[in-house]
Motif scaffolding. Structure first.
Motif, PDB file in Angstrom:
ATOM      1  N   TYR A 118      -0.216  -0.773   7.677  1.00 33.36           N
ATOM      2  CA  TYR A 118       0.013  -1.714   8.768  1.00 33.36           C
ATOM      3  C   TYR A 118      -1.007  -2.855   8.692  1.00 33.36           C
ATOM      4  O   TYR A 118      -2.127  -2.651   8.229  1.00 33.36           O
ATOM      5  N   THR A 119      -0.614  -4.015   9.176  1.00 37.96           N
ATOM      6  CA  THR A 119      -1.559  -5.138   9.224  1.00 37.96           C
ATOM      7  C   THR A 119      -2.551  -4.893  10.367  1.00 37.96           C
ATOM      8  O   THR A 119      -2.324  -4.041  11.227  1.00 37.96           O
ATOM      9  N   MET A 120      -3.603  -5.694  10.374  1.00 37.71           N
ATOM     10  CA  MET A 120      -4.583  -5.611  11.469  1.00 37.71           C
ATOM     11  C   MET A 120      -3.903  -5.883  12.822  1.00 37.71           C
ATOM     12  O   MET A 120      -4.248  -5.273  13.829  1.00 37.71           O
ATOM     13  N   LYS A 121      -2.957  -6.826  12.814  1.00 33.79           N
ATOM     14  CA  LYS A 121      -2.249  -7.155  14.074  1.00 33.79           C
ATOM     15  C   LYS A 121      -1.433  -5.946  14.554  1.00 33.79           C
ATOM     16  O   LYS A 121      -1.358  -5.675  15.749  1.00 33.79           O
ATOM     17  N   LYS A 122      -0.828  -5.241  13.607  1.00 31.92           N
ATOM     18  CA  LYS A 122      -0.026  -4.062  13.977  1.00 31.92           C
ATOM     19  C   LYS A 122      -0.905  -2.941  14.526  1.00 31.92           C
ATOM     20  O   LYS A 122      -0.543  -2.279  15.493  1.00 31.92           O
ATOM     21  N   ILE A 123      -2.062  -2.724  13.869  1.00 30.10           N
ATOM     22  CA  ILE A 123      -2.874  -1.579  14.316  1.00 30.10           C
ATOM     23  C   ILE A 123      -3.561  -1.840  15.660  1.00 30.10           C
ATOM     24  O   ILE A 123      -4.024  -0.919  16.307  1.00 30.10           O
ATOM     25  N   THR A 124      -3.602  -3.114  16.054  1.00 29.22           N
ATOM     26  CA  THR A 124      -4.219  -3.408  17.357  1.00 29.22           C
ATOM     27  C   THR A 124      -3.182  -3.837  18.397  1.00 29.22           C
ATOM     28  O   THR A 124      -3.543  -4.235  19.504  1.00 29.22           O
TER      29      THR A 124
END
Ligand code: HPA
Length: 276
Positions: free
Chosen positions: A92-98
């Motif tokens: 997952y991208t950083m945006k997805k994980i947050t």
């Protein structure tokens, strides 16, 4: 009128959905680390919402991460608990994980309590200890705030001089003392994983001031601070990551230790919530 980014629209859809399932405004959110779902067993009157039901929420693929929100009472307050988080190593991208932290922000969460399983770099620690995070090192080579800033959510260059809330940390220390639980303190360094570290990497992490190493938490702290949410974090030292006496490690060993010691974190969190 200013255009709302697609990502923010998705966050709103997810939070609207969660709001439709609960009958209170959540002030406190908790994220559970690997094998730490014992904390969820202390929730009274739990309502379970599977991640697959929530619009735009990714499923949890990591071992020991269930993939559901649990809403209910802990201590004397309503909490929203993420039983399973998203990791960078899952692809997952950083945006997805947050994404979930943004959903918490949109729901009006003011306090975020994070937990994780990690390796101990400080020779004064032992397997099964729990550690209050006093600071973080982002060693993931990425940052969830990269890209256009959505000013409604927070500033372009958020301050990180105090990633963890001193008031919450003091409450946790006092709770540990009252409960007779040994609570270590230290700096957590985040790596991407999924490979565990080599002895040379661990030696470097000790030299640059880290007390524990893990594969999560830091992106969540960064987004929460950007959002103005107060953060408290406690790790479970599931293995000792000492470069000169490193033993082969598996995720099963990690989960086994966090399962055995998660209760200490649950009891501290409960006390902290009672004092909020
Ligand atoms: N290294 C990185 N992540 C971890 C470890 C470790 O030793 N233990 C649990 N998560």
């Amino acid at each position: 009128m200013k255009k709302i980014p697609e990502y923010a629209k998705n966050v709103r859809e997810a939070s609207d959905f969660i709001r439709s399932k609960i009958n209170f405004k959540p002030k406190i959110a908790i994220v559970l680390g690997s094998g730490l779902d014992i904390i969820s067993q202390n929730i009274e009157g739990p309502v379970h919402i599977d991640y697959s039901e929530i619009p735009h929420f990714e499923k949890s693929t990591a071992p020991g991460h269930k993939g559901e929100l649990i809403v209910g009472k802990l201590g004397n307050d309503n909490v929203i608990l993420m039983n399973g988080r998203h990791h960078y190593y899952e692809g997952y991208t950083m945006k997805k994980i947050t994404f979930s932290i943004r959903v918490m922000q949109e729901l009006g969460v003011e306090v975020l309590m994070l937990t994780n399983a990690c390796g101990g770099l400080n020779p004064g620690f032992k397997r099964g200890d729990i550690m209050l995070l006093t600071d973080i090192i982002n060693f993931m080579g990425d940052n969830p705030l990269i890209g256009p800033n959505f000013d409604e959510w927070g500033p372009r260059f958020p301050d990180m001089s105090s990633p963890f809330d001193n008031g919450l940390s003091d409450l946790a220390k006092k709770a540990a003392q009252d409960l007779n639980i040994d609570l270590k303190e230290g700096v957590y360094i985040a790596v991407t994983g999924p490979s565990f570290e080599t002895p040379a990497e661990l030696k470097m992490f000790q030299k640059i001031g880290a007390d524990a190493v893990g594969m999560s938490t830091v992106p969540e702290v960064i987004v929460a601070r950007h959002a103005g949410i107060k953060v408290l974090a406690i790790s479970c030292i599931t293995d000792m990551a000492l470069p000169d006496e490193l033993e082969p490690l598996t995720s099963e060993m990690v989960n086994e230790t966090s399962k055995k010691n998660g209760d200490k974190i649950a009891r501290i969190f409960e006390r902290v919530i009672e004092k909020l």
